[in-house]
Design a protein around this motif. Structure first.
Motif, mmCIF file in Angstrom:
data_model
loop_
_atom_site.group_PDB
_atom_site.id
_atom_site.type_symbol
_atom_site.label_atom_id
_atom_site.label_comp_id
_atom_site.label_asym_id
_atom_site.label_seq_id
_atom_site.Cartn_x
_atom_site.Cartn_y
_atom_site.Cartn_z
ATOM 1 N N TYR A 143 -21.662 0.895 33.343
ATOM 2 C CA TYR A 143 -20.997 0.485 32.184
ATOM 3 C C TYR A 143 -21.877 0.588 31.004
ATOM 4 N N ALA A 144 -23.061 0.899 31.150
ATOM 5 C CA ALA A 144 -24.164 0.978 29.871
ATOM 6 C C ALA A 144 -23.701 2.505 29.219
ATOM 7 N N VAL A 145 -23.097 3.175 29.929
ATOM 8 C CA VAL A 145 -22.963 4.738 29.397
ATOM 9 C C VAL A 145 -22.183 4.388 28.098
ATOM 10 N N GLY A 146 -20.967 3.772 27.845
ATOM 11 C CA GLY A 146 -20.236 3.848 26.594
ATOM 12 C C GLY A 146 -21.186 3.304 25.432
ATOM 13 N N GLY A 147 -21.946 2.312 25.659
ATOM 14 C CA GLY A 147 -22.970 1.729 24.635
ATOM 15 C C GLY A 147 -23.857 2.724 24.318
ATOM 16 N N GLY A 148 -24.291 3.328 25.397
ATOM 17 C CA GLY A 148 -25.218 4.434 25.226
ATOM 18 C C GLY A 148 -24.891 5.713 24.250
ATOM 19 N N THR A 149 -23.593 5.950 24.444
ATOM 20 C CA THR A 149 -23.179 7.034 23.633
ATOM 21 C C THR A 149 -23.245 6.682 22.252
#
Length: 569
Positions: free
Chosen positions: A436-442
Motif C-alpha cells: 500500500y505504499a505503491v500509491g504514495g510512491g507513485t
C-alpha cells in the motif's frame, strides 16, 4: 467572486456559513484551502470557500444555504480519492464552488452489540476498525483505505473496496441523505431504518446527540447493509465478466455509488466476525501462468476462501521501496491515526513554498532526501524475492485455510519455477504495508521528476473472472511515451492498478484514453473500485444514475466527464 444566478452575494453567503460553523471553519485563503481543493493525485480548482461543519445539523444548514445561493456543492470526506472525484477539477464551472468537508463529524454508534454500525459523515475506516476490534468484529475493509484514513461514507459513495474476498465492496441500502429536487428544493431522506422523528432538525439533532435506542432501530427493513453476493461471485472463475466494478448496476442504490451526487449524512453498515489469527504466504514467480493456475485452483477448489491476495510486479516493488519509504515508515512507527494531520501539514508547507517561488514539491524533495540516507527498511527475504522474481503475490489465509494453503503451495513449488515462504508477523506486516505504499510512491515519483515526467496515467481496471493472461498490453505508439510502469493489484478478484509515468511533453490524457480503448476490447471494465472521478467517462448506466439522483446538477458536477453546468446543460 460573484454569485451566479443567485439572489445573494458571495459575501452574504460567507457570513451565513460563518454564523453556522464559526469563522475558523470557513476557509477562503488559498493556503488554507489547498489541502481540500487539491486532490491526492488529480484535481484542483478555485473555491468560494471550504466549510468544515462540526455536527450533522451544521452540515444540513451549510448544505441548504449553499444550494439556495446557487452554488456548486462538493461534499468531501478525507480527500483520499485517486481519480480527482472529491475536489474541483478546473475552473470552468458556471457557478461558484463550495467544498463541504465532513471530517469533523466522526461519530460512530454500535448497533446490536456491534453487528452493525451507524457511521456519521466523517467517520474513518481506521477509527471504525479500532472501535469494533475489541468486540471481535471488523469492517468491510481493513487494508488499503484504512491505511490512508479514508472515510466510511466516501467508501460507500464510491463502492470502494472488495480486496477482502469474503466481504465485497462497500455497500448499503440504509442511509440518511439530502438531495436537490428538479425544482431546486432540498429534502432530507431517512432510509436508515431508525425512527428519529419527521423534520430534518429533529432527525439530525437526535443523531448528533445519540438520542435513540435499540427500540428505535428496525432490523427487518428489507434493505441490505452489505453486499451479500460478492464472495460467491469472486469464486466463479469461469464467468466472462468482472467480479466488481463501479458501473455494476447491482451496487448502485441511493447513497451507494452516488459519487457525491447526494449529500450523505450517515450510513448503516454490517460488520463482520474477525477472521482470527492469519498467515501470509509470500509467493514469487517469473511465469505469469503459474500465478494464474494458483488463483484458479485456490478460488475454484479450496474449501476455505482466502482472506486476501495482493499482487506486485517487481517494478512496483522497487518504486515503492525507494519512493514510498517515508509513507511505509510513517505508517509503521507513527500510525494511521496521524496521517490526515501529516497530509494537512505537508499541504500547508507546499502552499507556502509555492508562494515563495520555491515550487509546490519542495516537501517531496526534502522527504526523499531524508529517507534516502536511511537503511533499507524491508525484510531480507522479501528483497531476495525482488531480485529473483518479477511477479509477487501476498496470500493471506486464516483458520483451516492456513494448512490448506501450506500443503498446496508446498506441492506445486516443488516443480514450478517460482517459490514461496511463510511470513513471520514482522514480514507479514511489512509485505502489506509495502503493497500500500505503491500509491504514495507513485505520487512521490511524479513530484520528484518534474523535468522528465508529465503526469501519471493511473488505470483502475477489472478483468473478467475467466481471464488467463492478465498482463496488460499497450496500443501502438504509446510505449515510447512511457518512462516507467508500476503494476499492482488485488489479484484474486482480478482488479489491477496499472500506472504509467508519462514522458514530459506527451499528452497524458490522450495516452490514457488510447490505453483504455485498447484494453476495453478484452471485456475489461474501467474503473473497478476508485470510481470515475474526473478521469473516466461514466458509462450510460452510471451517468443516468447520477442524473436521477441530482436533476439540477448541483452536487459534484462534471463527475465522469458529464456536464458541469446547471441542469445538465
Amino acid at each position: 467572486m460573484t454569485m451566479a444566478s443567485s439572489s445573494i452575494s458571495g459575501e452574504t453567503l460567507l457570513a451565513q456559513l460563518k454564523g453556522v460553523v464559526g469563522e475558523r471553519h470557513v476557509l477562503t485563503d488559498e493556503r488554507n484551502t489547498r489541502r481540500y481543493r487539491k486532490g491526492y493525485r488529480y484535481g484542483d480548482g478555485a473555491v468560494l470557500a471550504v466549510v468544515r461543519p462540526g455536527t450533522l445539523l451544521e452540515q444540513w444548514q451549510v448544505f441548504k444555504a449553499c444550494v439556495e445561493a446557487g452554488c456548486v456543492v462538493i461534499t468531501q470526506g478525507a480527500n483520499t480519492g485517486l481519480n480527482g472525484g472529491s475536489t474541483p477539477f478546473g475552473d470552468d464551472y458556471d457557478r461558484p464552488v463550495v467544498v463541504i468537508n465532513t471530517m469533523r463529524i466522526g461519530r460512530i454508534d454500535l448497533l446490536r452489540g456491534g453487528e452493525q454500525v451507524l457511521c456519521h459523515a466523517g467517520a474513518t475506516l481506521h477509527r471504525l476498525e479500532k472501535l469494533i476490534r475489541p468486540l471481535g468484529r471488523e469492517p468491510h475493509s481493513v487494508i488499503g483505505s484504512t491505511t490512508i484514513g479514508a472515510s466510511v461514507v466516501g467508501g460507500v459513495c464510491n463502492n470502494s473496496g472488495g480486496a477482502l474476498i469474503r466481504r465485497g465492496p462497500a455497500f448499503t441500502q440504509l442511509a440518511l441523505y439530502a438531495r436537490v429536487a428538479e425544482d431546486g428544493s432540498v429534502s432530507l431522506i431517512n432510509h436508515l431504518g431508525i425512527e428519529l422523528g419527521n423534520d430534518p432538525e429533529t432527525i439530525l439533532s437526535r443523531l448528533d446527540r445519540g438520542e435513540y435506542g435499540e427500540g428505535d432501530v428496525s432490523y427487518e427493513t428489507g434493505r441490505l447493509a452489505s453486499d451479500p453476493d460478492y464472495s460467491r461471485l469472486v469464486r466463479d472463475i469461469d464467468a466472462p465478466t468482472p467480479g466488481r466494478y463501479n458501473n455494476d448496476p447491482r451496487l448502485l442504490y441511493e447513497a451507494a455509488g452516488s459519487a457525491g451526487k447526494l449529500c450523505v449524512f450517515a450510513v448503516r453498515l454490517d460488520t463482520f466476525a474477525s477472521s482470527g489469527p492469519s498467515r501470509v504466504f509470500y509467493i514469487g514467480s517469473n511465469e505469469y501462468s503459474e500465478l494464474t493456475e494458483l488463483r484458479r485452483h485456490i478460488l475454484g477448489t479450496f474449501e476455505n476462501a482466502p482472506v486476501a491476495g495482493e499482487y506486485l510486479h517487481r517494478e512496483a516493488y522497487t518504486l515503492a521501496e525507494e519512493y514510498g519509504k517515508d509513507l511505509y515508515l510513517f505508517l509503521k512507527h507513527v500510525g494511521t491515526e496521524h496521517i490526515s494531520t501529516a497530509f494537512t501539514l505537508k499541504s500547508r508547507f507546499d502552499a507556502i513554498t509555492g508562494k515563495l517561488g520555491l515550487g509546490t514539491n519542495l516537501s517531496d524533495r526534502l522527504l526523499q532526501l531524508i529517507v534516502g540516507v536511511l537503511p533499507n527498511h524491508l525484510p531480507k527475504r522479501m528483497n531476495a524475492f525482488r531480485d529473483r522474481y518479477q511477479h509477487h503475490l501476498l496470500l493471506r489465509m486464516d483458520g483451516a485455510g492456513i494448512e490448506e494453503a501450506r500443503r498446496y503451495l508446498a506441492s506445486i513449488f516443488s516443480s514450478a519455477t517460482g517459490d514461496f515462504f511463510e511470513c513471520d508477523d514482522e514480514e507479514a506486516g511489512a509485505a502489506f504495508r509495502h503493497r500500500y505504499a505503491v500509491g504514495g510512491g507513485t505520487v512521490r515519483y511524479r513530484a520528484t521528476h518534474p523535468d522528465t515526467v508529465e503526469n501519471i496515467v493511473a488505470l483502475d481496471m477489472a478483468l473478467p473472472r475467466n481471464t488467463l493472461d492478465w498482463r496488460e498490453t499497450l496500443p501502438e505508439g504509446v510505449e515510447e511515451n512511457i518512462v516507467r510502469r508500476i503494476p499492482c493489484g488485488h489479484f484474486l478478484c482480478q482488479v489491477f492498478h496499472y500506472e504509467y509515468a508519462v514522458k514530459k511533453g506527451a499528452d497524458w490524457m490522450d495516452i490514457e484514453h488510447r490505453i483504455i480503448a485498447h484494453l476495453s476490447g478484452r471485456g475489461i471494465e474501467f474503473p473497478s473500485e476508485h470510481n470515475v472521478g474526473h478521469l473516466y467517462e461514466a458509462k450510460p448506466v452510471l451517468a443516468e444514475f447520477y442524473r436521477s439522483l441530482d436533476p439540477t446538477n448541483t452536487l459534484n458536477p462534471g463527475i465522469g466527464h458529464t456536464s458541469k453546468r446547471r441542469n445538465w446543460a
